[in-house]
Design a protein around this motif. Structure first.
Motif, PDB file in Angstrom:
ATOM      1  N   ARG A 108       0.870  -1.155   0.171  1.00 23.61           N
ATOM      2  CA  ARG A 108       0.077  -0.134  -0.018  1.00 23.61           C
ATOM      3  C   ARG A 108       0.937   1.352   0.009  1.00 23.61           C
ATOM      4  NH1 ARG A 108      -2.776  -1.077   4.343  1.00 23.61           N
ATOM      5  NH2 ARG A 108      -1.769   0.428   5.853  1.00 23.61           N
ATOM      6  N   ALA A 109       2.125   1.062   0.595  1.00 19.79           N
ATOM      7  CA  ALA A 109       3.162   2.304   0.757  1.00 19.79           C
ATOM      8  C   ALA A 109       3.770   2.572  -0.779  1.00 19.79           C
ATOM      9  CB  ALA A 109       3.943   2.158   1.713  1.00 19.79           C
ATOM     10  N   GLY A 110       3.651   1.574  -1.645  1.00 17.87           N
ATOM     11  CA  GLY A 110       4.160   1.736  -2.762  1.00 17.87           C
ATOM     12  C   GLY A 110       5.597   0.832  -2.799  1.00 17.87           C
ATOM     13  N   ILE A 111       5.935  -0.020  -1.801  1.00 17.40           N
ATOM     14  CA  ILE A 111       6.787  -0.858  -1.975  1.00 17.40           C
ATOM     15  C   ILE A 111       6.589  -1.996  -3.088  1.00 17.40           C
ATOM     16  CG2 ILE A 111       8.124  -2.644  -0.864  1.00 17.40           C
ATOM     17  CD1 ILE A 111       8.726   0.244   0.178  1.00 17.40           C
ATOM     18  N   ALA A 112       7.410  -2.207  -3.854  1.00 20.20           N
ATOM     19  CA  ALA A 112       7.466  -3.305  -4.974  1.00 20.20           C
ATOM     20  C   ALA A 112       7.030  -4.777  -4.751  1.00 20.20           C
ATOM     21  CB  ALA A 112       8.369  -3.162  -6.105  1.00 20.20           C
ATOM     22  N   PRO A 113       6.143  -5.216  -5.170  1.00 20.53           N
ATOM     23  CA  PRO A 113       6.191  -6.790  -4.852  1.00 20.53           C
ATOM     24  C   PRO A 113       7.453  -7.595  -4.858  1.00 20.53           C
ATOM     25  CG  PRO A 113       4.236  -6.043  -6.337  1.00 20.53           C
ATOM     26  CD  PRO A 113       5.387  -4.787  -6.198  1.00 20.53           C
ATOM     27  N   ALA A 114       8.386  -6.908  -5.960  1.00 20.22           N
ATOM     28  CA  ALA A 114       9.711  -7.863  -6.052  1.00 20.22           C
ATOM     29  C   ALA A 114      10.322  -7.512  -4.655  1.00 20.22           C
ATOM     30  CB  ALA A 114      10.540  -7.244  -7.027  1.00 20.22           C
ATOM     31  N   THR A 115      10.190  -6.681  -4.006  1.00 17.17           N
ATOM     32  CA  THR A 115      10.777  -6.470  -2.701  1.00 17.17           C
ATOM     33  C   THR A 115      10.502  -7.543  -1.666  1.00 17.17           C
ATOM     34  OG1 THR A 115      11.313  -3.988  -3.051  1.00 17.17           O
ATOM     35  CG2 THR A 115      11.466  -4.665  -0.696  1.00 17.17           C
ATOM     36  N   LEU A 116       9.150  -7.741  -1.489  1.00 20.71           N
ATOM     37  CA  LEU A 116       8.615  -8.769  -0.626  1.00 20.71           C
ATOM     38  C   LEU A 116       9.358  -9.967  -1.026  1.00 20.71           C
ATOM     39  CD1 LEU A 116       6.419  -6.347  -0.344  1.00 20.71           C
ATOM     40  CD2 LEU A 116       4.893  -8.116  -0.100  1.00 20.71           C
ATOM     41  N   ALA A 117       9.524 -10.307  -2.266  1.00 21.41           N
ATOM     42  CA  ALA A 117      10.060 -11.624  -2.883  1.00 21.41           C
ATOM     43  C   ALA A 117      11.232 -11.809  -2.605  1.00 21.41           C
ATOM     44  CB  ALA A 117       9.814 -11.681  -4.547  1.00 21.41           C
TER      45      ALA A 117
END
Length: 215
Positions: A108-117
């Motif tokens: 929601r804050a704009g962090i990319a899904p790739a960062t989570l991965a």
């Protein structure tokens, strides 16, 4: 033995059903029948998908406490369920309720899904709740999402403990650190999962560095 196993499975099903019913009953008395039916449908779908329902119930209760409209509450709860699913997908298809909630806030804050991965890959045997919460907190403090991601990933790759990661937002008080994080102009991010605008709380390093094995 087969009979005993069937009994255990049956008792487990009854327990889950009773827990779900108790959770739903927390909402039944707060909403009119059509609104409750809509919320129940969202919760039931989330359970079927294996998503945690407590964040959804908490969001509905928050909406009731803030006297939000029924339509708004249902919309927000439904959107939150979808975002929990998105966070789980980005985290490799699994995650604790805390991880999924933190992942939802980060996305929601704009962090990319790739960062989570990437965080899941770097911390495959540890929870990623604190790193995700820190990334979202940095954005809330005016840091660009890409810069926030880079800083958190750098520390995670170096094996930094949660307490060190949790201290990162406070390092913004240092001019040299703040400039390296490339703060934004302070534009606020709106959220369809917020009932009255996005809010951020302090990041706390609790006992989250426990083993996290993939199911």
């Amino acid at each position: 033995m087969k009979y005993a196993g069937a009994v255990v499975l049956g008792l487990a099903f009854v327990t889950v059903h009773l827990d779900a019913q108790a959770n739903d009953d927390r909402l039944r008395g707060l909403f009119d029948p059509p609104t409750y039916a809509s919320l129940h449908a969202v919760l039931d779908s989330a359970r079927t998908a294996g998503l945690p329902t407590e964040p959804l119930i908490d969001k509905a209760l928050e909406g009731a406490a803030k006297h939000a409209s029924s339509d708004r509450i249902v919309t927000v709860v439904r959107d939150l369920s979808a975002r929990l699913a998105d966070a789980r997908g980005a985290l490799g298809g699994y995650g604790t309720p805390d991880e999924l909630s933190a992942g939802t806030a980060a996305l929601r804050a704009g962090i990319a899904p790739a960062t989570l991965a990437d965080l899941r890959r770097l911390r495959h045997n540890e929870q990623v709740t604190i790193p995700l919460a820190v990334a979202a907190e940095l954005v809330a403090r005016g840091v660009r999402p890409d810069s926030a991601s880079a800083q958190v990933l750098r520390l995670a790759a170096a094996g930094a403990p949660d307490v060190e990661l949790a201290a990162l937002p406070h390092a913004l008080a240092s001019p040299s650190v703040a400039s390296s994080l490339s703060p934004t102009s302070g534009t606020a991010l709106s959220s369809p999962t917020a009932l009255d605008g996005a809010k951020s709380g302090p990041v706390e390093a609790g006992n989250t560095k426990r083993s996290h094995q993939r199911p």
